[in-house]
Design a protein around this motif. Structure first.
Motif, PDB file in Angstrom:
ATOM      1  N   ILE A  17       0.860  -1.195   0.000  1.00 26.90           N
ATOM      2  CA  ILE A  17       0.000   0.000   0.000  1.00 26.90           C
ATOM      3  C   ILE A  17       0.892   1.239   0.000  1.00 26.90           C
ATOM      4  O   ILE A  17       1.582   1.524   0.973  1.00 26.90           O
ATOM      5  N   GLY A  18       0.898   1.976  -1.117  1.00 25.18           N
ATOM      6  CA  GLY A  18       1.657   3.225  -1.208  1.00 25.18           C
ATOM      7  C   GLY A  18       2.856   3.114  -2.121  1.00 25.18           C
ATOM      8  O   GLY A  18       3.673   2.205  -1.997  1.00 25.18           O
ATOM      9  N   ALA A  19       2.940   4.058  -3.084  1.00 25.22           N
ATOM     10  CA  ALA A  19       4.075   4.081  -4.015  1.00 25.22           C
ATOM     11  C   ALA A  19       4.855   5.375  -3.862  1.00 25.22           C
ATOM     12  O   ALA A  19       5.093   6.119  -4.813  1.00 25.22           O
ATOM     13  N   GLY A  23       7.882   2.468  -0.869  1.00 21.86           N
ATOM     14  CA  GLY A  23       7.018   1.457  -1.494  1.00 21.86           C
ATOM     15  C   GLY A  23       7.602   1.025  -2.832  1.00 21.86           C
ATOM     16  O   GLY A  23       7.589  -0.164  -3.186  1.00 21.86           O
ATOM     17  N   ALA A  42      -2.847   5.422  -3.882  1.00 20.19           N
ATOM     18  CA  ALA A  42      -4.080   6.221  -3.872  1.00 20.19           C
ATOM     19  C   ALA A  42      -4.078   7.333  -4.914  1.00 20.19           C
ATOM     20  O   ALA A  42      -5.123   7.674  -5.471  1.00 20.19           O
ATOM     21  N   LYS A  43      -2.895   7.918  -5.155  1.00 18.09           N
ATOM     22  CA  LYS A  43      -2.823   9.023  -6.114  1.00 18.09           C
ATOM     23  C   LYS A  43      -1.857   8.603  -7.233  1.00 18.09           C
ATOM     24  O   LYS A  43      -1.963   7.516  -7.754  1.00 18.09           O
ATOM     25  N   GLN A  44      -0.878   9.479  -7.556  1.00 19.20           N
ATOM     26  CA  GLN A  44       0.161   9.119  -8.532  1.00 19.20           C
ATOM     27  C   GLN A  44       1.408   8.749  -7.736  1.00 19.20           C
ATOM     28  O   GLN A  44       1.539   9.125  -6.570  1.00 19.20           O
ATOM     29  N   TRP A  52       4.425  19.831  -2.595  1.00 20.50           N
ATOM     30  CA  TRP A  52       5.154  21.049  -2.219  1.00 20.50           C
ATOM     31  C   TRP A  52       5.759  21.636  -3.479  1.00 20.50           C
ATOM     32  O   TRP A  52       5.838  20.942  -4.495  1.00 20.50           O
ATOM     33  N   ILE A  65      18.842   9.634  -0.867  1.00 19.77           N
ATOM     34  CA  ILE A  65      17.460   9.400  -1.290  1.00 19.77           C
ATOM     35  C   ILE A  65      17.395   8.528  -2.544  1.00 19.77           C
ATOM     36  O   ILE A  65      16.313   8.226  -3.033  1.00 19.77           O
ATOM     37  N   VAL A 106      -6.687   2.096  -0.957  1.00 22.04           N
ATOM     38  CA  VAL A 106      -7.099   0.978  -0.090  1.00 22.04           C
ATOM     39  C   VAL A 106      -8.045   1.541   0.963  1.00 22.04           C
ATOM     40  O   VAL A 106      -7.705   2.489   1.686  1.00 22.04           O
ATOM     41  N   LYS A 138       2.501   3.602   3.459  1.00 20.69           N
ATOM     42  CA  LYS A 138       1.548   4.663   3.132  1.00 20.69           C
ATOM     43  C   LYS A 138       1.933   6.043   3.633  1.00 20.69           C
ATOM     44  O   LYS A 138       1.144   6.989   3.582  1.00 20.69           O
ATOM     45  N   LEU A 277      -6.601   2.226   8.676  1.00 21.91           N
ATOM     46  CA  LEU A 277      -6.334   0.888   8.119  1.00 21.91           C
ATOM     47  C   LEU A 277      -5.672  -0.001   9.166  1.00 21.91           C
ATOM     48  O   LEU A 277      -5.932  -1.204   9.235  1.00 21.91           O
ATOM     49  N   ILE A 325      13.523   9.202   4.156  1.00 19.13           N
ATOM     50  CA  ILE A 325      13.824   8.208   3.124  1.00 19.13           C
ATOM     51  C   ILE A 325      15.129   7.505   3.493  1.00 19.13           C
ATOM     52  O   ILE A 325      15.221   6.274   3.466  1.00 19.13           O
TER      53      ILE A 325
HETATM   54  C1  LIG Z   1       8.814  20.227   1.865  1.00 20.11           C
HETATM   55  C2  LIG Z   1       9.257  18.829   2.187  1.00 20.11           C
HETATM   56  C3  LIG Z   1      10.615  18.498   2.116  1.00 20.11           C
HETATM   57  C4  LIG Z   1      11.058  17.204   2.403  1.00 20.11           C
HETATM   58  N1  LIG Z   1      12.390  16.913   2.306  1.00 20.11           N
HETATM   59  C5  LIG Z   1      12.801  15.657   2.584  1.00 20.11           C
HETATM   60  C6  LIG Z   1      14.191  15.301   2.508  1.00 20.11           C
HETATM   61  O1  LIG Z   1      15.035  16.131   2.206  1.00 20.11           O
HETATM   62  N2  LIG Z   1      14.554  14.026   2.795  1.00 20.11           N
HETATM   63  C7  LIG Z   1      13.642  13.076   3.145  1.00 20.11           C
HETATM   64  O2  LIG Z   1      14.027  11.938   3.373  1.00 20.11           O
HETATM   65  N3  LIG Z   1      12.322  13.380   3.231  1.00 20.11           N
HETATM   66  C8  LIG Z   1      11.895  14.645   2.965  1.00 20.11           C
HETATM   67  N4  LIG Z   1      10.580  14.947   3.064  1.00 20.11           N
HETATM   68  C9  LIG Z   1       9.666  13.933   3.504  1.00 20.11           C
HETATM   69  C10 LIG Z   1       9.422  12.919   2.373  1.00 20.11           C
HETATM   70  O3  LIG Z   1       8.347  13.385   1.610  1.00 20.11           O
HETATM   71  C11 LIG Z   1       9.181  11.584   3.023  1.00 20.11           C
HETATM   72  O4  LIG Z   1      10.337  11.253   3.803  1.00 20.11           O
HETATM   73  C12 LIG Z   1       8.993  10.480   1.972  1.00 20.11           C
HETATM   74  O5  LIG Z   1       8.013  10.845   1.029  1.00 20.11           O
HETATM   75  C13 LIG Z   1       8.587   9.222   2.713  1.00 20.11           C
HETATM   76  O6  LIG Z   1       8.512   8.172   1.808  1.00 20.11           O
HETATM   77  P1  LIG Z   1       7.510   6.955   2.047  1.00 20.11           P
HETATM   78  O7  LIG Z   1       7.668   6.086   0.855  1.00 20.11           O
HETATM   79  O8  LIG Z   1       7.720   6.395   3.400  1.00 20.11           O
HETATM   80  O9  LIG Z   1       6.043   7.605   2.084  1.00 20.11           O
HETATM   81  P2  LIG Z   1       5.339   8.595   1.067  1.00 20.11           P
HETATM   82  O10 LIG Z   1       6.276   9.176   0.098  1.00 20.11           O
HETATM   83  O11 LIG Z   1       4.519   9.507   1.895  1.00 20.11           O
HETATM   84  O12 LIG Z   1       4.397   7.622   0.228  1.00 20.11           O
HETATM   85  C14 LIG Z   1       3.222   7.079   0.744  1.00 20.11           C
HETATM   86  C15 LIG Z   1       2.248   6.874  -0.396  1.00 20.11           C
HETATM   87  O13 LIG Z   1       1.151   6.111   0.090  1.00 20.11           O
HETATM   88  C16 LIG Z   1      -0.023   6.554  -0.558  1.00 20.11           C
HETATM   89  N5  LIG Z   1      -1.175   6.151   0.257  1.00 20.11           N
HETATM   90  C17 LIG Z   1      -1.537   6.655   1.470  1.00 20.11           C
HETATM   91  N6  LIG Z   1      -2.667   6.037   1.886  1.00 20.11           N
HETATM   92  C18 LIG Z   1      -3.006   5.145   0.933  1.00 20.11           C
HETATM   93  C19 LIG Z   1      -4.078   4.236   0.783  1.00 20.11           C
HETATM   94  N7  LIG Z   1      -5.043   4.116   1.714  1.00 20.11           N
HETATM   95  N8  LIG Z   1      -4.151   3.474  -0.334  1.00 20.11           N
HETATM   96  C20 LIG Z   1      -3.163   3.572  -1.284  1.00 20.11           C
HETATM   97  N9  LIG Z   1      -2.125   4.427  -1.194  1.00 20.11           N
HETATM   98  C21 LIG Z   1      -2.046   5.203  -0.110  1.00 20.11           C
HETATM   99  C22 LIG Z   1       0.174   8.062  -0.645  1.00 20.11           C
HETATM  100  O14 LIG Z   1      -0.627   8.621  -1.677  1.00 20.11           O
HETATM  101  C23 LIG Z   1       1.676   8.177  -0.934  1.00 20.11           C
HETATM  102  O15 LIG Z   1       1.962   8.291  -2.312  1.00 20.11           O
HETATM  103  C24 LIG Z   1      10.121  16.225   2.782  1.00 20.11           C
HETATM  104  C25 LIG Z   1       8.752  16.545   2.848  1.00 20.11           C
HETATM  105  C26 LIG Z   1       8.310  17.837   2.572  1.00 20.11           C
HETATM  106  C27 LIG Z   1       6.844  18.145   2.666  1.00 20.11           C
END
Ligand SMILES: Cc1cc2nc3c(=O)[nH]c(=O)nc-3n(C[C@H](O)[C@H](O)[C@H](O)COP(=O)(O)OP(=O)(O)OC[C@H]3O[C@@H](n4cnc5c(N)ncnc54)[C@H](O)[C@@H]3O)c2cc1C
Length: 365
Positions: A17-19, A23, A42-44, A52, A65, A106, A138, A277, A325
């Protein structure tokens, strides 16, 4: 029959769940290990990075990253922008030919004796899947932290900083005192807005990036940006914001409220995760931050077969952003090992640029 069809197919090994980046990194590793999986977003792809301003730089350096052993190269050797990273993630999905069911949310998870049943809502209607294992990747930014004050839902008020251009030659009040607030304040002012910033503390956090904190302090000292320290907004109208003076977060009763006229209000009050969830699946959520209970060695929750990967492992609220990340690649290693018995081929950046994965230092509490 494909897994996208609505009749219930036999269980796949894993449903992710989540790309977001983690993911996607997990999907690459499962594909390379010949694991039968379904990936739902859920989205792209990379949605959290897409809302942002696209030209905002990551604070993490590029090797931290990078995912799946694919280096990030650019023509300036500096930190990359969100736009660069989205292009990189699209390239990863194409390079490894990953199938992501995007724009499909989901909506429920149910645990049965030998498998999970997962309901989704896609662009073409509801779907049902069954899987032996589910990985929650997610993220933790499903919704903004609301102030719950009158006027917060007015059209000129937002919790999302989209584009400084929006505020050109307009009055903007930014609320908050961390990186996002400070960066938005400076960028909107440089883009030609008249900006004021309200923060509940006396001074901005030391954790604000070192190159932007002194910049903002200099503008405040020059009087080009107005600062309202130790204030919280208590009401927003179409014309102004009412700011209540506070001391250590508590309202000062005898202090007169400040009426600040403004055209727009940007509330950079942070975000939180939707934990429903987890509740549906029976995962124990611990402390007021509602951290899912999981084994550090495997990332498996108290619900057998249900794993956590990436920032979602930090629970509902990351008050001090401990998972990023760069320290989530190891979740992929642990989950792939737990499910297949073997570590993935590669996570993070290319081997020549590896840095220590803080496996034993990771603290879930
Ligand atoms: C301005 C800004 C700057 C940042 N700078 C950094 C940085 O320098 N370094 C860093 O490590 N992080 C940074 N981050 C944070 C970064 O966005 C996260 O660390 C990163 O996206 C986490 O990755 P992830 O794969 O764990 O989750 P996410 O990238 O949040 O991915 C989760 C995905 O799950 C999907 N999802 C959620 N619920 C559901 C559902 N029910 N069904 C299906 N899909 C679902 C969402 O749509 C999303 O695409 C920053 C954030 C912001 C806002």
């Amino acid at each position: 029959m494909t897994h996208n069809e609505s009749s219930t197919p036999s269980p796949v090994d894993v449903l992710i769940i989540g790309a977001g980046p983690i993911g996607i990194e997990l999907a690459v590793a499962l594909k390379q290990a010949d694991v039968n999986y379904i990936h739902v977003e859920a989205k792209q792809i990379g949605h959290t990075i897409s809302w942002w301003p696209r030209n905002t730089n990551f604070f993490s350096t590029s090797e931290r990253i990078a995912i799946s052993g694919v280096p990030i190269q650019n023509n300036h050797q500096g930190r990359i922008t969100g736009e660069d990273y989205l292009a990189y993630l699209r390239g990863i999905v194409e390079q490894f030919d990953l199938h992501v069911n995007s724009y499909e949310t989901v909506t429920s998870i149910e645990r049965h004796a030998s498998h999970f049943s997962i309901q989704t809502e896609s662009l073409t209607g509801p779907k049902t899947y069954t899987a032996h294992n589910v990985v929650m990747a997610k993220g933790d930014m499903d919704m903004p932290n609301l102030l719950n004050i009158p006027g917060e839902d007015l059209p000129h008020v937002t919790h999302y900083f989209g584009d400084p251009h929006t505020y050109f030659r307009k009055r903007l009040l930014v609320v908050g005192g961390r990186n996002s607030a400070v960066e938005a304040t400076l960028r909107c002012w440089r883009a030609g807005a008249e900006v004021a910033i309200s923060y509940r503390r006396k001074m901005f956090s030391d954790r604000v990036k070192e190159h932007i904190r002194p910049d903002l302090l200099a503008q405040i000292e020059n009087g080009t940006i107005t600062y309202y320290p130790e204030t919280i907004p208590v009401e927003i109208t179409p014309h102004h914001v009412v700011l209540q003076p506070v001391c250590e977060g508590q309202p000062i009763d005898e202090a007169d409220p400040i009426i600040h006229p403004t055209d727009f209000v940007l509330l950079t009050t942070g975000y939180r995760a939707d934990m429903r969830l987890y509740e549906m699946a029976g995962v124990n959520l611990e402390s007021d931050r509602r951290i899912p209970q999981f084994e550090l060695e495997t990332m498996e929750t108290n619900v057998p077969g249900l794993y956590v990967a990436g920032t979602t492992a930090a629970g509902m609220l990351q008050d001090r952003y401990r998972l990023f990340i760069e320290n989530s690649h190891e979740h992929v290693v642990k989950i792939v090992k737990a499910i297949t018995g073997r570590p993935p081929k590669r996570v993070g950046t290319i081997p020549a640029r590896s840095y220590e994965l803080a496996l034993e230092k990771f603290d879930a509490n």
